[in-house]
Design a protein around this motif. Structure first.
Motif, mmCIF file in Angstrom:
data_model
loop_
_atom_site.group_PDB
_atom_site.id
_atom_site.type_symbol
_atom_site.label_atom_id
_atom_site.label_comp_id
_atom_site.label_asym_id
_atom_site.label_seq_id
_atom_site.Cartn_x
_atom_site.Cartn_y
_atom_site.Cartn_z
ATOM 1 N N GLN A 243 9.096 -7.874 -4.808
ATOM 2 C CA GLN A 243 9.172 -6.782 -3.940
ATOM 3 C C GLN A 243 7.774 -6.108 -3.678
ATOM 4 O O GLN A 243 6.734 -6.784 -4.439
ATOM 5 C CB GLN A 243 9.931 -5.457 -4.101
ATOM 6 N N LEU A 244 7.416 -5.446 -2.535
ATOM 7 C CA LEU A 244 6.165 -5.154 -2.335
ATOM 8 C C LEU A 244 5.755 -4.096 -3.143
ATOM 9 O O LEU A 244 6.650 -2.952 -3.712
ATOM 10 C CB LEU A 244 5.712 -4.351 -0.815
ATOM 11 N N THR A 245 4.537 -3.660 -3.326
ATOM 12 C CA THR A 245 3.867 -2.583 -4.349
ATOM 13 C C THR A 245 2.547 -2.215 -3.536
ATOM 14 O O THR A 245 2.622 -2.710 -2.293
ATOM 15 C CB THR A 245 3.633 -3.322 -5.810
ATOM 16 N N THR A 246 1.822 -1.522 -4.149
ATOM 17 C CA THR A 246 0.485 -1.315 -3.609
ATOM 18 C C THR A 246 -0.713 -1.792 -4.397
ATOM 19 O O THR A 246 -0.392 -1.862 -5.610
ATOM 20 C CB THR A 246 0.248 0.381 -3.319
ATOM 21 N N VAL A 247 -1.875 -2.014 -3.829
ATOM 22 C CA VAL A 247 -2.905 -2.193 -4.696
ATOM 23 C C VAL A 247 -3.125 -1.307 -5.493
ATOM 24 O O VAL A 247 -3.328 -1.741 -6.725
ATOM 25 C CB VAL A 247 -4.109 -2.471 -3.664
ATOM 26 N N GLY A 248 -3.092 -0.014 -5.179
ATOM 27 C CA GLY A 248 -3.356 1.259 -6.137
ATOM 28 C C GLY A 248 -2.274 1.153 -7.431
ATOM 29 O O GLY A 248 -2.656 1.544 -8.379
ATOM 30 N N LYS A 249 -1.037 0.886 -7.022
ATOM 31 C CA LYS A 249 -0.181 1.087 -8.108
ATOM 32 C C LYS A 249 -0.303 -0.041 -9.030
ATOM 33 O O LYS A 249 -0.184 0.079 -10.268
ATOM 34 C CB LYS A 249 1.450 1.070 -7.320
#
Length: 486
Positions: free
Chosen positions: A167-173
């Motif tokens: 799944q997608l996450t974010t660069v920051g997470k």
């Protein structure tokens, strides 16, 4: 030829670790600390009224203490080396060298002490100082990674499990995952530092018999001597019991905590190397930096690779420290001395080198958003199929029929991609052409920000709960330089 180029040069000193950490474990610092310990011992014995055998005459005179205090740093290393070649004993060699420049105090140096009074206590002092330095660098690394995480908390990126698209996450997470492991390391180092006791004045085999004899059987003064000397050297706690040495389990625990830094840094470094391969994130790269002597186009993740390599070395040291702790005989054996001279300083030097690289990386990462967006776009058609299924069902479609349509098109598109034809975007095109999906708003369903869950909120919550207290504790030290050599 310069003689400096004839012998092995320890890369931890010449290339990787900071000058501050290297000097901490150098001969000058070590032996001047011995002299400060001898002065603290003599001062405290005088304060407690140490007398000669007549029980009246002061054993230590003020002039002797003044003489010792004048010779804390002027170490004649050549003279000490000559004495050690003759005596085969490093502590006695330095006692003689100090006595030569301070003859009036010769007879009060090391009074009642064993060699481990200076060797063990010095190591504890240097380890505590080393932990202080590493803690500050670690706090800077955590702060830098948290700033990176906050900056990129909303940027969708493809997540991986088993290094397969998930799944997608974010660069920051993702960056919070890196930061949190360093937070755990900081907690461990702070605990080790704050709980570190002092050996103090425990005597030859830990019984304090020599000091009890000096103080004519006065147990209270012997206990007070231990407390005061430790306090003079900046320690509020002493080991409750020791043999000739303090428990080598302490060394093992500290080296293990330093190896934890290597674990965190290596995990992060591996992630950065994989991301560099995908061209999603680059590490800092000098304008004149060369990636390969043959392949001029190369831009290698050199810093991350070095960080991983040094971490591997660091993670290997706890086994030696553990073996040393496990093989001490009764009150002590001397097989610990040679290995401790190697393992303890080099563990601190390696941890320092790793964290210097980590700080340099954390403050200079380059995020290539077009590449990241391309990766997201290629993966999201597959991820969106569940949302598309639900949206079509809401329009009155039959779930099982819709599921079969998605399964067949997904399989066909995947086979085409593996055959070098088409892309994942073909899946959306095929589904849009199906009558069952005509009423679905594809643009709304495949918005990447709808697939990142609470990633942005988790970043802010993590910073508030975990990072802010660290920033408050080390507010005056979050400006450390991040340059690396070579």
């Amino acid at each position: 030829m310069n003689d400096a180029y004839r012998v092995y040069d320890n890369p931890l000193i010449g290339r990787y670790a900071s000058r501050e950490m290297a000097e901490r474990w150098g001969p000058q610092r070590k032996f001047q600390t011995w002299r400060r310990l001898w002065l603290a011992l003599a001062e405290t014995e005088a304060e407690l009224g140490l007398t000669t055998d007549d029980g009246v005459t002061p054993r230590i005179q003020p002039a002797q203490l003044e003489a010792l205090a004048k010779h804390l740093d002027d170490i004649d290393f050549a003279a000490a080396d000559q004495y050690e070649n003759k005596l085969r004993h490093d502590v006695m060699a330095h006692i003689h060298a100090l006595g030569d420049v301070c003859p009036e105090a010769r007879d009060i140096v090391h009074l009642g002490a064993t060699s481990c009074y200076v060797t063990d206590n010095t190591d504890l002092i240097l380890m505590r100082e080393g932990l202080d330095q590493l803690i500050l660098t670690l706090a800077n690394v955590i702060d830098a990674l948290a700033r990176f995480a906050e900056q990129w908390r909303n940027e969708p990126t493809l997540g991986f499990t088993h290094f397969q698209p998930a799944q997608l996450t974010t660069v920051g997470k993702r960056a919070t995952l890196w930061a949190y492991e360093f937070v755990l390391d900081l907690q461990e180092l702070e605990n080790r530092r704050n709980q570190l006791p002092f050996r103090g004045t425990k005597g030859t085999t830990g019984t304090q018999a020599s000091f009890l004899a000096l103080f004519h059987g006065d147990h209270a003064k012997v206990r007070e001597l231990d407390r005061r000397v430790s306090e003079k050297m900046g320690f509020s706690r002493t080991f409750p019991v020791t043999g000739q040495t303090y428990s080598r389990k302490i060394d093992s625990q500290i080296v293990e905590s330093l190896a934890g830094i290597g674990q965190s840094a290596s995990k992060w470094g591996c992630d950065l190397r994989l991301l560099a391969h995908r061209q999603e994130i680059d590490e800092p790269f000098g304008s004149n930096q060369i990636g390969s002597s043959a392949m001029a186009y190369k831009r290698n993740p050199m810093r991350a690779e070095r960080m991983c390599g040094l971490s591997r070395y660091l993670m290997g040291l706890p086994a030696i420290a553990a073996e040393t702790a496990a093989t001490q005989w009764f009150e002590r054996t001397l097989d610990d001395s040679s290995t401790r001279r190697l393992v303890i300083p080099q563990a601190f030097l390696a941890a320092d080198a790793v964290l210097r690289l980590a700080l340099n990386l954390a403050r200079g990462l380059i995020v290539n958003t077009p590449i990241i967006a391309k990766g997201v776009a290629e993966a999201i058609p597959y991820m969106a199929t569940e949302n598309l299924l639900m949206a079509a069902v809401a329009q009155g479609g039959d779930r099982q029929e819709l599921h079969e349509i998605i399964r067949m098109h997904s399989r066909d598109v995947t086979l085409s991609i593996k055959a070098g034809q088409g892309s994942s975007l073909d899946l959306l095109t095929k589904l849009q052409a199906e009558p069952s999906f005509q009423q679905v708003d594809f643009a709304k369903v495949v918005n990447p920000h709808d697939f990142i869950g609470r990633s942005p909120e988790q970043v802010l919550e993590f910073i508030d709960a975990e990072i802010q207290p660290i920033r408050e504790r080390y507010a005056q030290h979050l400006n450390q330089q991040a340059e690396v050599r070579v």
